[in-house]
Design an enzyme around this catalytic site. Structure first.
Site, mmCIF file in Angstrom:
data_model
loop_
_atom_site.group_PDB
_atom_site.id
_atom_site.type_symbol
_atom_site.label_atom_id
_atom_site.label_comp_id
_atom_site.label_asym_id
_atom_site.label_seq_id
_atom_site.Cartn_x
_atom_site.Cartn_y
_atom_site.Cartn_z
ATOM 1 N N HIS A 1 -8.690 0.110 -0.560
ATOM 2 C CA HIS A 1 -8.811 0.662 0.903
ATOM 3 C C HIS A 1 -9.689 1.756 0.668
ATOM 4 C CE1 HIS A 1 -5.512 -0.851 3.990
ATOM 5 N NE2 HIS A 1 -6.215 -1.638 3.557
ATOM 6 N N HIS B 1 -5.180 8.146 -0.682
ATOM 7 C CA HIS B 1 -3.704 8.360 -0.604
ATOM 8 C C HIS B 1 -3.118 9.017 -1.895
ATOM 9 C CE1 HIS B 1 -2.572 5.090 2.495
ATOM 10 N NE2 HIS B 1 -3.361 5.938 3.068
ATOM 11 N N GLU C 1 0.864 -1.168 -0.074
ATOM 12 C CA GLU C 1 0.017 -0.169 -0.041
ATOM 13 C C GLU C 1 0.970 1.388 0.169
ATOM 14 O OE1 GLU C 1 -2.510 0.301 3.438
ATOM 15 O OE2 GLU C 1 -3.655 2.061 2.640
ATOM 16 N N ASP D 1 -9.461 10.139 6.148
ATOM 17 C CA ASP D 1 -10.015 9.326 6.719
ATOM 18 C C ASP D 1 -11.641 9.456 7.376
ATOM 19 O OD1 ASP D 1 -8.453 6.586 6.089
ATOM 20 O OD2 ASP D 1 -7.088 8.040 7.312
ATOM 21 N N LYS E 1 1.580 5.568 -0.825
ATOM 22 C CA LYS E 1 0.876 6.748 -0.112
ATOM 23 C C LYS E 1 1.863 7.908 -1.015
ATOM 24 C CE LYS E 1 -0.822 8.433 4.019
ATOM 25 N NZ LYS E 1 -1.243 8.169 5.471
ATOM 26 N N ASP F 1 -5.634 12.719 3.102
ATOM 27 C CA ASP F 1 -5.889 11.522 3.744
ATOM 28 C C ASP F 1 -6.738 11.422 4.980
ATOM 29 O OD1 ASP F 1 -5.824 8.705 3.757
ATOM 30 O OD2 ASP F 1 -4.087 8.612 4.686
ATOM 31 N N ASP G 1 -5.214 2.865 -1.565
ATOM 32 C CA ASP G 1 -6.265 3.321 -0.750
ATOM 33 C C ASP G 1 -6.641 4.749 -1.310
ATOM 34 O OD1 ASP G 1 -7.011 5.220 1.209
ATOM 35 O OD2 ASP G 1 -6.054 3.721 2.788
ATOM 36 N N ASP H 1 -11.429 1.674 4.720
ATOM 37 C CA ASP H 1 -10.330 2.179 5.730
ATOM 38 C C ASP H 1 -10.440 3.870 5.822
ATOM 39 O OD1 ASP H 1 -8.040 2.485 6.927
ATOM 40 O OD2 ASP H 1 -6.337 2.615 5.526
#
Ligand code: RNT
Ligand code: ZN
Length: 419
Positions: A286, A262, A226, A296, A228, A294, A259, A326
């Protein structure tokens, strides 16, 4: 079942049939698409190791009470969230949720026995991650790309064990366990030697992946990296960037995780699936919702989610690209956060499956771009909600006020006792 819901479904079925879509078949397909729930949102990515105050590489904001404090509470919260979601479920575990207090780099599947037995009993799948963060062996935010060989060695061992644990989980549950690897390693300010960190990461990954999976493990496990583009504290440089992992995965026969938080906020992550998938060994998502960065935020039915699920449908990626969630938002009840995200993902998957994709792709083949856009817009008006309501009713899953009351009951009767 409520007669009005059934009648609406029967009518919707006819509307879809006119466009060549069999809604009963769609509902069968829906069952085959698991979504992996991020266990770490249930306690703000703290884990159960009781390490005391140690720096965290994951930024969680908010102070809503009643976070789960142990495995039983976390599992109970996840059960509650799943009871309000029509999806087929997996649980995405992090190694910091081991319940047997062994060191982070000396774990086996037995340290997750409670999780595995529970998943088996409930029929959930399990995915795995080694937690390469929030630990005294992190040095200046670095793990496997650290200049200190002792720190690197510690985390490489954790990475090697993580693959064994993942393969064992997959074999025991008879379904693929995705072993996701995310390393926060990076620098706040301008590096003087980027190349060195990238070489260290490459070398660490080579050591982690040195041992191939055995033939009987192979069907049950996939390693995914993963990347980023920046994080808080790693604004200038992230060692494991997307470019690094795509290159590494393509040349070392491993997979990648995308993700959706990201990337630069204006990037279309759905566009990346068909550009990367053919060249790597497996892909996981994700699904997140970044606001400006990011951040979330809880996943909702927005364009990013819709575009991604439509892309999975249009490219035939359902069942091939693994879907995980995520995000973590501690300003609201964490079970609410899960339920909202699971239902948004479920709805977007269902809508994508219901899309008369053949018609869209046909107009495109013919060069009828006007028709393509016209139908894309027109399809927003198809009776999706009648299929959704039927799906929930069939499974006895609450909606609206009843759902809200159930979540309030759970907060009052179960979560509130945790103060
Ligand atoms: C962090 C990554 C990573 C973590 C979890 C806890 O930016 O998204 O996936 O959120 O592994
Ligand atoms: Zn992630």
């Amino acid at each position: 079942m409520d007669a009005a819901i059934l009648a609406a479904y029967e009518a919707a079925k006819k509307v879809y049939a006119a466009y060549g879509v069999d809604t009963d078949k769609v509902l069968e397909e829906f069952e085959k698409i698991p979504v992996s729930l991020q266990c770490w949102a249930g306690d703000d990515v703290k884990g159960f190791e009781g390490l005391g105050p140690v720096a965290s590489e994951n930024v969680v904001t908010g102070a809503y009470p009643y976070a789960a404090r142990n495995g039983d509470e976390l599992r109970s919260d996840i059960d509650e969230a799943f009871s309000l979601s029509p999806l087929t479920h997996k649980v995405n575990l992090h190694s910091m949720y081991a319940e047997h207090h062994h060191p982070r780099n000396d774990l086996t599947i037995e340290d997750f026995r409670e999780w595995i037995d529970w998943a088996k009993k409930k029929g959930y799948g399990v995915d795995f991650n080694v937690s390469f963060f929030t630990h005294p062996m992190m040095k200046d935010g670095m793990s496997v790309a650290c200049l200190d060989p002792e720190v690197r060695a510690y985390w490489i061992k954790a990475g090697i064990d993580g693959r064994k644990i993942s393969a064992a989980i997959g074999k025991e549950l008879h379904q693929v366990c995705y072993n996701n690897l995310w390393f926060p390693d990076g620098l706040k300010d301008i590096p003087a030697n980027r190349k060195k960190y990238r070489e260290l990461l490459e070398d660490s990954l080579n050591q982690i992946f040195a041992e191939p999976y055995t033939e009987d493990e192979k069907p049950y496990v996939k390693d995914v990296l993963e990347g980023k583009w920046f994080g808080i504290g790693t604004e200038s440089f992230v060692v494991g960037s997307h470019e690094f992992y795509i290159g590494y995965a393509a040349t070392h026969h491993v997979g990648v995780t995308l993700d959706t938080g990201h990337f630069r906020p204006t990037e279309d992550v759905a566009d990346k699936v068909s550009a990367i998938y053919p060249f790597v060994n497996g892909m996981m998502l994700h699904v997140s919702r970044g606001i400006h960065w990011d951040s979330d935020h809880v996943v909702i039915e927005d364009d990013g989610l819709t575009n991604m699920m439509n892309e999975l449908k249009r490219g035939g990626y359902f069942g091939k690209v693994a879907i995980g969630l995520d995000y973590f938002d501690a300003t609201i009840n964490r079970v609410y956060g899960w339920v909202i995200g699971l239902r948004a993902a479920a709805k977007a998957i269902l809508n994508a499956l219901l899309e008369p994709t053949a018609i869209l792709q046909d107009t495109e083949e013919k060069g009828d771009f006007g028709d393509r856009l016209l139908y894309m817009e027109e399809f927003h008006n198809l009776p999706r909600n009648d299929v959704w309501n039927y799906l929930l009713a069939k499974k006895g899953i609450l909606s609206g006020k009843d759902m809200e009351q159930e979540l309030k009951r759970y907060e009052n009767e179960v979560q509130r006792l945790r103060q």
